[in-house]
Design a protein around this motif. Structure first.
Motif, PDB file in Angstrom:
ATOM      1  N   ALA A 121       0.857  -1.189   0.000  1.00  0.00           N
ATOM      2  CA  ALA A 121       0.000   0.000   0.000  1.00  0.00           C
ATOM      3  C   ALA A 121       0.887   1.230   0.000  1.00  0.00           C
ATOM      4  O   ALA A 121       1.802   1.343   0.820  1.00  0.00           O
ATOM      5  CB  ALA A 121      -0.893  -0.004   1.237  1.00  0.00           C
ATOM      6  N   ILE A 126      -4.716   3.958   1.713  1.00  0.00           N
ATOM      7  CA  ILE A 126      -4.839   2.663   1.031  1.00  0.00           C
ATOM      8  C   ILE A 126      -4.683   1.526   2.020  1.00  0.00           C
ATOM      9  O   ILE A 126      -5.405   0.525   1.956  1.00  0.00           O
ATOM     10  CB  ILE A 126      -3.809   2.562  -0.111  1.00  0.00           C
ATOM     11  CG1 ILE A 126      -4.175   3.535  -1.231  1.00  0.00           C
ATOM     12  CG2 ILE A 126      -3.738   1.140  -0.665  1.00  0.00           C
ATOM     13  CD1 ILE A 126      -3.180   3.575  -2.366  1.00  0.00           C
ATOM     14  N   GLN A 127      -3.757   1.655   2.958  1.00  0.00           N
ATOM     15  CA  GLN A 127      -3.591   0.603   3.958  1.00  0.00           C
ATOM     16  C   GLN A 127      -4.878   0.414   4.760  1.00  0.00           C
ATOM     17  O   GLN A 127      -5.324  -0.714   4.979  1.00  0.00           O
ATOM     18  CB  GLN A 127      -2.440   0.919   4.909  1.00  0.00           C
ATOM     19  CG  GLN A 127      -2.275  -0.159   5.983  1.00  0.00           C
ATOM     20  CD  GLN A 127      -1.063   0.062   6.861  1.00  0.00           C
ATOM     21  OE1 GLN A 127      -0.253   0.934   6.608  1.00  0.00           O
ATOM     22  NE2 GLN A 127      -0.946  -0.732   7.910  1.00  0.00           N
ATOM     23  N   ASN A 142       3.134  -1.178   4.127  1.00  0.00           N
ATOM     24  CA  ASN A 142       2.978   0.249   3.835  1.00  0.00           C
ATOM     25  C   ASN A 142       4.322   0.814   3.375  1.00  0.00           C
ATOM     26  O   ASN A 142       5.270   0.901   4.157  1.00  0.00           O
ATOM     27  CB  ASN A 142       2.487   0.982   5.091  1.00  0.00           C
ATOM     28  CG  ASN A 142       2.117   2.424   4.815  1.00  0.00           C
ATOM     29  OD1 ASN A 142       2.810   3.138   4.101  1.00  0.00           O
ATOM     30  ND2 ASN A 142       1.010   2.867   5.404  1.00  0.00           N
TER      31      ASN A 142
END
Length: 361
Positions: A121, A126-127, A142
């Motif tokens: 991500a 997004i994570q 991440n």
């Protein structure tokens, strides 16, 4: 070997640049990493990356190799991995469920990709999204994107820069309201479009204010680049940019509120002209925040940690056996002269047959 499959776009988009930079950093920490384009001999002549590139619609992989696939297109490209394990590179939330519908669920620990074993991500947003979308325990790494060093401040001028391709209507409305306020005077509106990345960096370096039309962003790279260039950023977060678009160093605008975008732009102009210390302080705070979280060093560190796990002995992300895999480009429309001629011939033949059939009727 680690290969990142990349679409053969005519110019290197922000997402393509992220892939190339990731490959460079992985090689710097000792991995044999490469970009994979489908068109034989494909290269970006103007993109000065040192990342090695493999090309071809088919490539042979060895046991123990790793394939990294972009999430673009959702699950419709899942067949390319031939049921082999794959690591997903997620640069946008809206792509993850792109091939799904409202009435059925997407199979797999990673939506639509039963063979996905981990995801990268590129932002906190997004994570967070993937933590909700994926099954519990699915590995999510991440790794931020790098803001290039050439995005740096120059002496600031009365220039308001914007990129007109996204949220054009909102940006247009805000700019026209600024014009009608009668306060634009000697300020110049600069449209950043059709420029090289060096030209963009130069314009952002000179601009005092950047109007950011963020929309459905994974990161919102233009806003971060503007902030790194010392611009004061006024705009939307598009969700993904909310990690750096913060009220202490930017003017965050509610979705499509062009009146507030106008007012906050006028406010920033006022600071620049009559309270320069406040303007410089807020712009510097934003630049420091972005630089601290998107540096080359941090990207390399996070990639090292992620791929230490992904390539560890016994990792489920390692290809178990030698295999030949196909690139997106193997399924792209024909583009060479001979194949275009064949397509035209088939179309002409079909039209002739249709006319004959119509006459029989």
């Amino acid at each position: 070997m680690i290969r990142f499959m990349a679409p053969d776009l005519p110019t290197p988009s922000g997402g393509i640049k992220v892939i190339y930079r990731y490959v460079e950093h992985l090689r710097a920490v000792g991995h044999d990493a490469r970009v994979w384009h489908g068109t034989p001999g494909f290269a970006y002549e103007s993109w000065g990356s040192t990342a090695p590139v493999d090309t071809g619609t088919e490539l042979d992989f060895a046991a123990g190799d790793v394939l990294v696939m972009p999430e673009t297109g959702g699950s419709k490209w899942g067949f390319l991995s031939e049921r082999q394990p794959v690591v997903m590179l997620c640069q946008g939330m809206d792509f993850v469920f792109a091939s799904s519908d409202f009435l059925t669920d997407e199979p797999g620990a990673y939506p639509g990709w039963p063979q996905a074993t981990a995801a990268i991500a590129v932002s906190d947003a997004i994570q967070t999204f993937l933590e909700r979308a994926c099954h519990p325990g699915f590995p999510i790494h991440n790794v931020p994107v790098q803001i290039e060093d050439w995005f740096t401040p120059s002496p600031k001028e009365k220039r308001i820069a914007l990129m007109p391709r996204r949220r054009r209507e909102d940006l247009l409305g805000a700019v026209q309201l600024v014009r009608r306020s009668g306060r634009l005077a000697d300020w110049e509106i600069v449209l950043i479009d059709g420029m090289t990345q060096q030209q963009v960096a130069e314009e952002l370096g000179r601009a005092a204010i950047f109007l950011f039309g963020a929309e459905r962003e994974g990161v919102g790279l233009p806003g971060a680049e503007a902030m790194a260039s010392g611009c004061y950023v006024v705009g939307f977060t598009g969700d993904g940019a909310k990690e750096y678009m913060r009220p202490e160093h930017a003017s965050v605008i509610a979705d499509s509120d062009v009146v507030d975008m106008c007012d906050r732009t006028l406010e920033a102009m006022e600071w620049f002209e009559h309270d320069r210390s406040l303007f410089d302080e807020r712009a510097a705070r934003g630049r420091d925040w972005v630089r601290s979280r998107h540096s080359a060093g941090l990207v390399r560190e996070r990639l090292g940690v992620a791929f230490e796990a992904i390539t560890a002995p016994g990792s489920t992300s390692l290809l178990p056996d030698p295999v030949t895999l196909r690139h997106y480009q193997a399924h792209a429309p024909a583009t060479d002269v001979l194949n275009r001629a064949r397509v035209m011939a088939r179309r002409t033949g079909r039209r002739v047959l249709d006319r004959l059939e119509a006459r029989r009727r």
